[in-house]
Design an enzyme around this catalytic site. Sequence first.
Site, mmCIF file in Angstrom:
data_model
loop_
_atom_site.group_PDB
_atom_site.id
_atom_site.type_symbol
_atom_site.label_atom_id
_atom_site.label_comp_id
_atom_site.label_asym_id
_atom_site.label_seq_id
_atom_site.Cartn_x
_atom_site.Cartn_y
_atom_site.Cartn_z
ATOM 1 N N GLU A 363 0.831 -1.223 0.000
ATOM 2 C CA GLU A 363 0.000 0.000 0.000
ATOM 3 C C GLU A 363 0.863 1.270 0.000
ATOM 4 O OE1 GLU A 363 -3.741 -0.017 1.829
ATOM 5 O OE2 GLU A 363 -3.895 -2.198 1.820
HETATM 6 N N1 CAA Z 1 -6.227 11.458 -4.069
HETATM 7 C C1 CAA Z 1 -6.725 11.850 -5.254
HETATM 8 N N2 CAA Z 1 -5.977 11.997 -6.365
HETATM 9 C C2 CAA Z 1 -4.658 11.757 -6.243
HETATM 10 C C3 CAA Z 1 -4.067 11.337 -5.040
HETATM 11 C C4 CAA Z 1 -4.918 11.192 -3.917
HETATM 12 N N3 CAA Z 1 -4.450 10.780 -2.732
HETATM 13 N N4 CAA Z 1 -2.743 11.164 -5.252
HETATM 14 C C5 CAA Z 1 -2.508 11.455 -6.542
HETATM 15 N N5 CAA Z 1 -3.672 11.804 -7.140
HETATM 16 C C6 CAA Z 1 -3.894 12.228 -8.521
HETATM 17 C C7 CAA Z 1 -3.152 13.520 -8.820
HETATM 18 O O1 CAA Z 1 -3.903 14.629 -8.446
HETATM 19 C C8 CAA Z 1 -2.991 13.422 -10.347
HETATM 20 O O2 CAA Z 1 -4.194 13.763 -10.982
HETATM 21 P P1 CAA Z 1 -4.325 15.106 -11.880
HETATM 22 O O3 CAA Z 1 -3.325 14.955 -12.988
HETATM 23 O O4 CAA Z 1 -5.740 15.088 -12.336
HETATM 24 O O5 CAA Z 1 -4.005 16.237 -10.967
HETATM 25 C C9 CAA Z 1 -2.810 11.922 -10.557
HETATM 26 O O6 CAA Z 1 -3.333 11.260 -9.408
HETATM 27 C C10 CAA Z 1 -1.373 11.526 -10.757
HETATM 28 O O7 CAA Z 1 -0.659 11.962 -9.617
HETATM 29 P P2 CAA Z 1 0.885 12.247 -9.642
HETATM 30 O O8 CAA Z 1 1.237 13.155 -10.779
HETATM 31 O O9 CAA Z 1 1.256 12.688 -8.261
HETATM 32 O O10 CAA Z 1 1.443 10.805 -10.003
HETATM 33 P P3 CAA Z 1 2.862 10.144 -9.784
HETATM 34 O O11 CAA Z 1 3.168 9.288 -10.944
HETATM 35 O O12 CAA Z 1 3.861 11.184 -9.385
HETATM 36 O O13 CAA Z 1 2.583 9.111 -8.580
HETATM 37 C C11 CAA Z 1 2.310 8.321 -6.367
HETATM 38 C C12 CAA Z 1 1.992 9.407 -7.392
HETATM 39 C C13 CAA Z 1 1.871 8.910 -5.039
HETATM 40 C C14 CAA Z 1 3.763 7.987 -6.305
HETATM 41 C C15 CAA Z 1 1.448 7.074 -6.709
HETATM 42 O O14 CAA Z 1 1.869 6.499 -7.921
HETATM 43 C C16 CAA Z 1 1.456 6.023 -5.632
HETATM 44 O O15 CAA Z 1 0.769 6.154 -4.618
HETATM 45 N N6 CAA Z 1 2.242 4.921 -5.824
HETATM 46 C C17 CAA Z 1 2.218 3.786 -4.900
HETATM 47 C C18 CAA Z 1 1.140 2.822 -5.279
HETATM 48 C C19 CAA Z 1 0.820 1.868 -4.185
HETATM 49 O O16 CAA Z 1 0.489 2.258 -3.062
HETATM 50 N N7 CAA Z 1 0.855 0.576 -4.491
HETATM 51 C C20 CAA Z 1 0.467 -0.419 -3.546
HETATM 52 C C21 CAA Z 1 -0.309 -1.480 -4.233
HETATM 53 S S1 CAA Z 1 -1.850 -1.895 -3.527
HETATM 54 C C22 CAA Z 1 -1.541 -2.970 -2.264
HETATM 55 O O17 CAA Z 1 -0.453 -3.113 -1.775
HETATM 56 C C23 CAA Z 1 -2.759 -3.645 -1.765
HETATM 57 C C24 CAA Z 1 -2.583 -4.920 -1.047
HETATM 58 O O18 CAA Z 1 -2.868 -5.965 -1.577
HETATM 59 C C25 CAA Z 1 -2.236 -4.908 0.397
#
Ligand code: CAA
Length: 380
Positions: A363
């Site tokens: 996550e």
């Molecule tokens: N709420 C709403 N929108 C959001 C957001 C949030 N918390 N975070 C980002 N966004 C939106 C941004 O506003 C943007 O949209 P717009 O272009 O319309 O403004 C879009 O998402 C892209 O955002 P970024 O430009 O910030 O994207 P990025 O490529 O820089 O990545 C990141 C952002 C935070 C690194 C994201 O990719 C991330 O969270 N990565 C990790 C993913 C993750 O948690 N994976 C875990 C897998 S699930 C799991 O583990 C489940 C399980 O089984 C236990």
Amino acid sequence: MDFKFTEEQLLIQEAARDFAKTELLPGVIERDEKQEFPKAQVKRMGELGFLGMMTSEQYGGSGMDTVSYVLVMEELSKVDASCSVIVSVNNSLVCWGLEKFGNEEQKQKYLIPLAKGEILGAFCLSEPEAGSDATSQKTTAIEDGDHYIINGTKNWITNGASADVYLVITQTHPELKHKGINAFIVEKGMPGFEIGPKEHKLGIRGSDTHSLIFNDVRVPKENRIGEDGFGFKFAMKTLAGGRIGIAAQALGIASGAYELAKAYSKVRKSFGTEICNHQAIAFKLADMHTQIEAARHLVLKAAWEKDQGQNYDLSGAMAKLYASQVAMDTTIEAVQIHGGNGYVKEYHVERLMRDAKITQIYEGTSEIQKIVISRAILEQ
Ligand code: CAA
């Protein structure tokens, strides 16, 4: 400020503590050893309402707040983090996401049985090349009349083989990058949907983690969540709440290990006295207790902010980053306090140490949490 829990919160905390002691503890070592999914325990957790805690009663849930949810997560995780991740995924990622963003038909068909614990859910975002870099989805969903056709592979999916319903994140319009991503509800048994191999893991070995393979899986359009292109926002908003659940899991692993270490230090003797009387051990316990309390405050603050309808992206990320570090540090020290016994399965702390590591990975890794935190504070 009010640091008191409500009567309802205290009751559910006690119910979870009793359940963990009487129904999760027996067999937890064997399930870990055999990588055995806790099927009977999951069924019981459904009956107790732990699988749809924050879902409103109208949709089959317990209608509780996020504070109650993290209290339950902490108690379950003290004993069996494999069970608590199942609870976390079903509550935070699947039920919460469907109640918040699904339409009425989707809620009637899927959310109600999920929240009642009659069926189980999985959240499928990660891919071989899209773990942290979640916008780089290679799994595609291409429109075809009244359906979308899904192709691709998902990795490290919690509840991979045991789920009945899968929320699958896919790319529909690659030219639009993250704005072309869609999320779908996929049912087990849909033609072309295969469960891939099971992962052999360091920790949370009772939870079943699989890759999933999609070969021309035809999913009806009505199974898309939200508008065309809403999938990435759906994943991010859902994960922001999921991180509070995992932070609570990390807190539980840490406090479980601490409680075992404290109790052990009061009975184990060396140099003619119980080892807690040695400052070397007492100071370790003091550090553990202080760090756990700090983590608990971060976790509860994030949960409270969510319950107040405030933005919790920052507080959830901080809670997960810090609590997962505390889980690692505390479990390592708990093994140390147990000495040779700490290295032996029947004392539980070696399992908690292995379980702790995943809280820094899934996550959103600790490094991803730092991206979220630094972006948020620099915007302030
Ligand atoms: N709420 C709403 N929108 C959001 C957001 C949030 N918390 N975070 C980002 N966004 C939106 C941004 O506003 C943007 O949209 P717009 O272009 O319309 O403004 C879009 O998402 C892209 O955002 P970024 O430009 O910030 O994207 P990025 O490529 O820089 O990545 C990141 C952002 C935070 C690194 C994201 O990719 C991330 O969270 N990565 C990790 C993913 C993750 O948690 N994976 C875990 C897998 S699930 C799991 O583990 C489940 C399980 O089984 C236990």
